[in-house]
Every structure is written in structure tokens, then in C-alpha cells.
Design an enzyme around this catalytic site. Structure first.
Site, short mmCIF file in Angstrom:
data_model
loop_
_atom_site.label_atom_id
_atom_site.label_comp_id
_atom_site.label_asym_id
_atom_site.label_seq_id
_atom_site.Cartn_x
_atom_site.Cartn_y
_atom_site.Cartn_z
N ASP A 1 2.85 -4.69 7.82
CA ASP A 1 1.54 -4.09 7.68
C ASP A 1 0.43 -5.10 7.91
OD1 ASP A 1 -0.60 -2.80 6.77
OD2 ASP A 1 0.31 -1.99 5.03
N CYS B 1 -4.81 2.30 -3.93
CA CYS B 1 -3.61 2.79 -3.24
C CYS B 1 -2.17 1.84 -3.40
CB CYS B 1 -3.73 2.97 -1.63
SG CYS B 1 -5.00 4.38 -1.44
N LYS C 1 -10.57 -1.44 10.00
CA LYS C 1 -10.55 -2.63 8.99
C LYS C 1 -10.93 -3.85 9.77
CE LYS C 1 -7.70 -0.53 5.79
NZ LYS C 1 -8.36 0.15 4.61
N HIS D 1 0.73 -1.16 -0.14
CA HIS D 1 0.19 0.12 0.08
C HIS D 1 0.80 1.17 0.11
CE1 HIS D 1 -3.02 2.98 1.75
NE2 HIS D 1 -3.84 2.01 1.48
N GLN E 1 -4.74 -5.42 6.95
CA GLN E 1 -5.76 -6.56 6.31
C GLN E 1 -5.60 -7.89 6.73
OE1 GLN E 1 -7.96 -5.65 4.01
NE2 GLN E 1 -7.36 -3.62 3.58
N1 PLP Z 1 -2.10 -0.90 4.43
C1 PLP Z 1 -3.06 -1.64 3.68
C2 PLP Z 1 -2.56 -2.97 3.26
C3 PLP Z 1 -4.14 -1.45 3.48
O1 PLP Z 1 -5.42 -1.77 3.06
C4 PLP Z 1 -4.68 0.20 4.21
C5 PLP Z 1 -5.98 0.75 3.99
O2 PLP Z 1 -6.63 0.45 2.97
C6 PLP Z 1 -3.49 0.87 4.81
C7 PLP Z 1 -2.25 0.39 5.12
C8 PLP Z 1 -3.90 2.14 5.44
O3 PLP Z 1 -4.45 2.06 6.62
P1 PLP Z 1 -5.18 3.19 7.44
O4 PLP Z 1 -6.50 3.45 6.86
O5 PLP Z 1 -5.36 2.43 8.73
O6 PLP Z 1 -4.19 4.27 7.67
#
Ligand code: PLP
Length: 404
Positions: A198, A364, A224, A121, A201
Site C-alpha cells: 500500500d 481509518c 496524497k 488502513h 503514504q
Molecule cells: N492506505 C493508506 C495508508 C492511506 O493513508 C489511505 C488514505 O488515507 C488509503 C489507503 C486510502 O487511499 P485512497 O483515498 O486513495 O483510497
């Protein structure tokens, strides 16, 4: 909790959109909130609202207690050894930026290397790019196969004595791939590199235990995970957090302030400057409790069934124009696809016209899209409250879209 009764906990699901019952398949973007979370937020503002940690009055001690209970619940949820190793942030994006600023600016030096994967992301790319630029360090990218699996041979070649950090997505939001993070962590540690996962998900789909995994950092997003937006957390190993510089400066993160010199608070408060998002942090506990009560393995089995049902359905001749994007052997219930001759955005609009909420675009993950030679996909992503009947209805609508 019985899966059949789960839907009754989510008021938002019981509505019509564009004249059809809502089918919410955009859970990788954000999950819906159970009534328990909504009520916890409502109760907080009706009965408990006060600023935390400072005042001596009853409301303040109550809200402080609830706030800290969430930290404890979260630590249990991810198998963290102590609640203090969980720092509240706005979400995964802020958690990654925190590590980049507070750890990276102190410990990354010219010539060092940071590894990320092709399927990150943007929030797990750009903070490292900025850091590398500032420090004259190098960002390297683990490639992947066409099906969306990391090229582990290439990873072992990229990993070397200059690698200081591997920042890797546990589960791809665009492809659903579950990455072999345990293997990555073991290999990185042998090289003396740290690993940031990260977890945006991952946490809603399966059991996570940071101690078993031995990751150095894990980033967490409440929204999420059936919790409120604007809340997340960073888990970090105690010795790493203690060695890091403060992230933001202000109230709460200090021990003693003098004009000559300021000393800093213990973890986690060292990283929690200012008044946090108290109400949403408190309501986040209700989300964690809800997931725990439902049962991670029940959720995972149910979501696997949903994905299998979708994939089975899409094998039919009427879907021959559908191209699946992301077909890794280990996946969560996220599926991207395209339809020959149709733009992903138009497909999203046509589905919405029938009450089906999906996400379209680059999710993203522009470098991933670039790698795949596309500019976006349609993505369906399932949660615990989705049903086989909803997938059948989705396939019914999709069939008509394909035939147009
Ligand atoms: N990393 C991943 C894999 C995501 O899917 C997302 C959100 O779509 C993020 C990071 C960003 O997360 P946050 O909305 O908690 O900042």
C-alpha cells in the site's frame, strides 16, 4: 525548484482560517494542489474534453494522448518497466479491491493465508476479510511494538507455505513508520507468496522503484501526491495482471462481445471498464511532474528537518503532558500525539480555532488504535510546502492548549 518558492505554487495556502493564517498539517489525509494541477484540469475542460480511446476526431485523440501520457509518466515515476503495468483506478482503496477481486477470487483457495500488519488502513484489511470469508482462507496479522515497528520475528513465524499474499502498508498513515518492505518482499518470495504494498503514504515522501523493490503490486493515490482526488493506480507485474480475471465488466475492457462469449482486452484496458476520470488522470501528470521537478530528495530532506524541528520543540518542559504515538526509528514526517487529560477531538478544534488544520480520530486504522489501547490521536503530517515557522506557530498554540 527552490523550496522557498514552493508555497507560491499552492493558492489555497494563502488564506486565513478563523482569523489566522492557514497552517495546513493534514497532508496525510490529502495534499494541496499546485497551480499546475489546477490549470491542467481547467485546460482539459476548456480545450480538450472528449471521451478517450474510441472516436476518430481531434479532441478525442488529444485527450487520449494526454491520458496515456499520464500512464507513461506514472510508470517512470515508480520505475515500472512498461506503462501497461499501471492501471488507473479511483485510488488506493479501489486498487486493493481490484487485486482482492481479480486476483484473490481466482487464486485464493480454502486454507490459504493472507498476512497483513497491525498498522493497516481499513482499505487494506476489509477487502481481504471479505475474500477470506468467501474462500475459507485465513487472515493473519503481523504484530508490532509499542513504538510502532513491525515485529519481524513474528512475521517470519507467521510466514509459511500456506501464505499466498502479504498485503502491507509501506508507510503508516497514523504513525509515520516506514516498514521494512524490502525484507518482507524477499522473505515472502522465498515462500512463494506475493506482496502487495500500500503505497498511499510512501510516494509523496521518497523515491520509489517497483523493479528495485520487486513488489508484485503497488497501490497509488493521486490525491496524497499533490494530484486530484478520485484518481489512483495499481501497478502489477505483467504476468500477474495478465493471469487475473477482469475486475469490472463493460465498455473498454473487452476485445469482442458476442452473446455466446466475450473476450477481453489487453492490460491495462482489461481493468479499466467504462469511461474513466479522464480530466483528473490528465491533471495527475502535472502533479507527478511537479514532484519530479521539485526533487524527491529535496522534499525528503526538507520534511525530515520539519519533523526533527517538531520533535525537538516538543521536548520542552511545557509539553510534558504530550505523549507521542509512533516513535519508530524510520519515519516520514507524520506525528501522532495525545495530551494528557484532553480529548483528541477537542485538541483538533482548539488548533482549528487558531488556523491550524490537523486530523483527529482513528485515521481509518481502528485495529491499530485498539492495539495501542486508545480510540484516536491528533495527527500532524507535513508536506513539501510546510515551514519551520509554521511549526513554531503550531507549538506556540499547542503550548497554550497544554496550559489550559
Ligand atoms: N492506505 C493508506 C495508508 C492511506 O493513508 C489511505 C488514505 O488515507 C488509503 C489507503 C486510502 O487511499 P485512497 O483515498 O486513495 O483510497
Amino acid at each position: 525548484m527552490e523550496l522557498q518558492s514552493i508555497r507560491s505554487h499552492f493558492p489555497i495556502l494563502h488564506q486565513e482560517v478563523n482569523g489566522a493564517p492557514l497552517i495546513y498539517f493534514d497532508n496525510a489525509a490529502t495534499t494541496q494542489k499546485p497551480i499546475e494541477v489546477i490549470e491542467a484540469l481547467d485546460k482539459y475542460y476548456r480545450t480538450d474534453n472528449a471521451n478517450i480511446h474510441r472516436a476518430a476526431h481531434s479532441l478525442a485523440s488529444r485527450s487520449t494522448e494526454y491520458f496515456e501520457q499520464t500512464r507513461k509518466t506514472l510508470a517512470d515515476f515508480i520505475g515500472a518497466p512498461e506503462a501497461e503495468t499501471c492501471i488507473f483506478t479511483k485510488g488506493v482503496t479501489e486498487s486493493i479491491n481490484l487485486v482482492a477481486q481479480a486476483w484473490g477470487r481466482k487464486f485464493i483457495q480454502a486454507g490459504d493465508e493472507i498476512l497483513v500488519s497491525t498498522m493497516e488502513h481499513h482499505s487494506n484489511i476489509v477487502p481481504w476479510q471479505l475474500l477470506c470469508e468467501e474462500k475459507s482462507a485465513t487472515l493473519k496479522v503481523i504484530p508490532m511494538s509499542d513504538s510502532g515497528e513491525l515485529d519481524m520475528d513474528a512475521f517470519y513465524q507467521l510466514l509459511g507455505p500456506k501464505t499466498k499474499l502479504v498485503a502491507c502498508v509501506w508507510v503508516s498513515n497514523a504513525l509515520g513508520t516506514i516498514n521494512p518492505v524490502k525484507e518482507i518482499i524477499e522473505a515472502a518470495h522465498k515462500q512463494g507468496a506475493l506482496v502487495l504494498l500500500d503505497g498511499a503514504q510512501a510516494l509523496s515522501h521518497f523515491e520509489v522503484n517497483v523493479q528495485e523493490m520487486d513488489c508484485d503490486f503497488l497501490t497509488i493515490s493521486s490525491h496524497k501526491l499533490y494530484g486530484p482526488t478520485g484518481v489512483g493506480a495499481l501497478y502489477g507485474k505483467r504476468h500477474l495482471l495478465e493471469a487475473m480475471n477482469p475486475y469490472q465488466a463493460g465498455g473498454e475492457m473487452i476485445k469482442e462481445v458476442r452473446f455466446e462469449k466475450t473476450t477481453f482486452n489487453e492490460i491495462p484496458y482489461k481493468f479499466e471498464a467504462g469511461t474513466p476520470n479522464i480530466g483528473d488522470v490528465i491533471a495527475f501528470k502535472a502533479a507527478l511532474d511537479f514532484v519530479t521537478k521539485t526533487g524527491k530528495s529535496l522534499i525528503a530532506d526538507h520534511e525530515d528537518r520539519l519533523l526533527s524541528h517538531l520533535l525537538e520543540g516538543l521536548k520542552k518542559e511545557e509539553f510534558h503532558k504530550v505523549k507521542l504515538i509512533g516513535t519508530a526509528s524510520k519515519k516520514v514526517s507524520v506525528q501522532s500525539f495525545l495530551i494528557e487529560g484532553k480529548h483528541h477531538f477537542d485538541i483538533g478544534m482548539m488548533l482549528d480555532a487558531r488556523g491550524v488544520a490537523v486530523r483527529t480520530g482513528h485515521h481509518c486504522t481502528q485495529p491499530l488504535m485498539h492495539r495501542l489501547g486508545i480510540d484516536g490521536t491528533v495527527r500532524v503530517s507535513f508536506a513539501m510546502y510546510n515551514t519551520i515557522e509554521e511549526i513554531d506557530q503550531f507549538l506556540h498554540v499547542l503550548k497554550r492548549i497544554c496550559a489550559r
